[in-house]
Write a protein that holds these residues in place. Sequence first.
Motif, PDB file in Angstrom:
ATOM      1  N   TYR A  15       0.861  -1.178   0.000  1.00 45.23           N
ATOM      2  CA  TYR A  15       0.000   0.000   0.000  1.00 45.23           C
ATOM      3  C   TYR A  15       0.902   1.233   0.000  1.00 45.23           C
ATOM      4  N   ARG A  16       0.432   2.311  -0.650  1.00 43.62           N
ATOM      5  CA  ARG A  16       1.248   3.522  -0.757  1.00 43.62           C
ATOM      6  C   ARG A  16       0.468   4.730  -0.260  1.00 43.62           C
ATOM      7  N   CYS A  17       1.108   5.516   0.602  1.00 41.37           N
ATOM      8  CA  CYS A  17       0.492   6.745   1.113  1.00 41.37           C
ATOM      9  C   CYS A  17       0.368   7.762  -0.014  1.00 41.37           C
ATOM     10  N   GLU A  34       5.554   3.466   1.577  1.00 42.58           N
ATOM     11  CA  GLU A  34       5.024   2.159   1.173  1.00 42.58           C
ATOM     12  C   GLU A  34       5.160   1.155   2.317  1.00 42.58           C
ATOM     13  N   TYR A  68      -1.788  -2.457   5.906  1.00 44.65           N
ATOM     14  CA  TYR A  68      -2.569  -1.223   5.782  1.00 44.65           C
ATOM     15  C   TYR A  68      -2.545  -0.467   7.114  1.00 44.65           C
ATOM     16  N   GLN A  79      -3.251   5.515   9.898  1.00 39.35           N
ATOM     17  CA  GLN A  79      -2.440   6.732   9.965  1.00 39.35           C
ATOM     18  C   GLN A  79      -1.063   6.411   9.415  1.00 39.35           C
ATOM     19  N   CYS A  80      -0.610   7.214   8.460  1.00 40.66           N
ATOM     20  CA  CYS A  80       0.676   6.948   7.804  1.00 40.66           C
ATOM     21  C   CYS A  80       1.816   7.051   8.811  1.00 40.66           C
ATOM     22  N   GLU A 117      -5.866   8.215   7.030  1.00 38.49           N
ATOM     23  CA  GLU A 117      -6.538   7.599   5.872  1.00 38.49           C
ATOM     24  C   GLU A 117      -5.941   8.078   4.546  1.00 38.49           C
ATOM     25  N   SER A 118      -4.633   8.193   4.513  1.00 38.37           N
ATOM     26  CA  SER A 118      -3.954   8.623   3.290  1.00 38.37           C
ATOM     27  C   SER A 118      -3.571   7.442   2.401  1.00 38.37           C
ATOM     28  N   PHE A 119      -3.761   6.199   2.906  1.00 39.50           N
ATOM     29  CA  PHE A 119      -3.503   5.011   2.090  1.00 39.50           C
ATOM     30  C   PHE A 119      -4.791   4.611   1.367  1.00 39.50           C
ATOM     31  N   CYS A 132       2.599  11.166   1.148  1.00 42.64           N
ATOM     32  CA  CYS A 132       4.068  11.236   1.164  1.00 42.64           C
ATOM     33  C   CYS A 132       4.744  10.132   0.372  1.00 42.64           C
TER      34      CYS A 132
END
Length: 386
Positions: free
Chosen positions: A353-355, A361, A365, A368-369, A376-378, A358
Amino acid sequence: MEFDFTWILLGLPIVFALGWLASRLDLRQLRIEDRQAPKAYFRGLNYLLNEQQDQAIDAFIEAVQKDPDTSELHFALGNLFRRRGETERAVRVHEHLLARADLSRDDHERAQHALAQDFLKAGLLDRAEDALHKLDGTRYQEQAWLTLLSLHERSRSWPQAAEVARRLQQAGHGDFSARLAHYQCEQAAQLLHKKGDAAAARQLLAQAIAGAPQAARPRIQLAGMLAEAGDAAGAYEQLVQVAEHAPQAVPLIASEWVRLARRAGRLPELVEQLGHSYALTPSVDVADALVQADVARGAPIQRAREGYVRHMAQEPSLIAASRWLAHEPFAHEGAHATVQRSVEHAARPLARYRCAACGFETQGYFWQCPGCLAWESFPPRRIEEL
């Protein structure tokens, strides 16, 4: 004895001449100072434009010494110190400004805001928090509250973060209901793992669901708690609600949904629901869950795995190819393990999964990055599908 006015008449021109001479001397001195101070000020600006911060600081210090009442020069000097990492000197400059009785209200608020930034730069979070609280009711209030929110999140002080988020929402600075739901989920996890208080954790999750009905996390977390407690039917219903209120999150719950449906005896209706979700948005995780559901219903693995082929016909996927290949017989069976390992190795980076904020990776999941701390940026889809 009569008073002689002659001396007064003779002295008036002399007094006038002396006064005129004194005024000329004062004006000359003022002109000299006015010429010197701007020179130092503009010299500092020139150094700044040429990115010569050391020389700029020296020039501004000279200007401040010649005109210590100029607050604008103090602000410029303090900001320069902070940018250079000389936070102690920046703090002294801004504290000196705050101690001045003649400072205007606007400049006082500005100095208080600058002082809070100094403490943040220095990593003195307690003092920064105190300085930020003093900005309540000022034009910097919203910025101060947002900074406080970030500080509480970094220190994982979720009740304090929730309080600030509510104040921001009540003041009309945005909708923080989803953020509040995350805070309640974090508190519920802490209560469950540190104190074993499942009842209080469930109550917090129920509040999060009521406050943010479209949020997927509270229901997913509650489903996990119910499943651990042996309530497969209740957990299954929570995931049904996730699919209804947050359909974009179905790929995150698809595999667990199959396991719960099998335990609750509801596989047929689950297959229908997963098929509907897949028709709307094809996903390799939902395709994989459909294959698992077919196998759980008794279909032969060779027939069930045709779901991977159907998915690849719609969306080319190395992940689906790797899973299909795992049960495909080879003419040279000795090479199967080598080929399988190579394909899985190539597919592994694509399964991350990738944010979106920013670019961080991760294999799992995160709500919070870990990199930029955004919520929820992923996207709930693998890198291969983005």
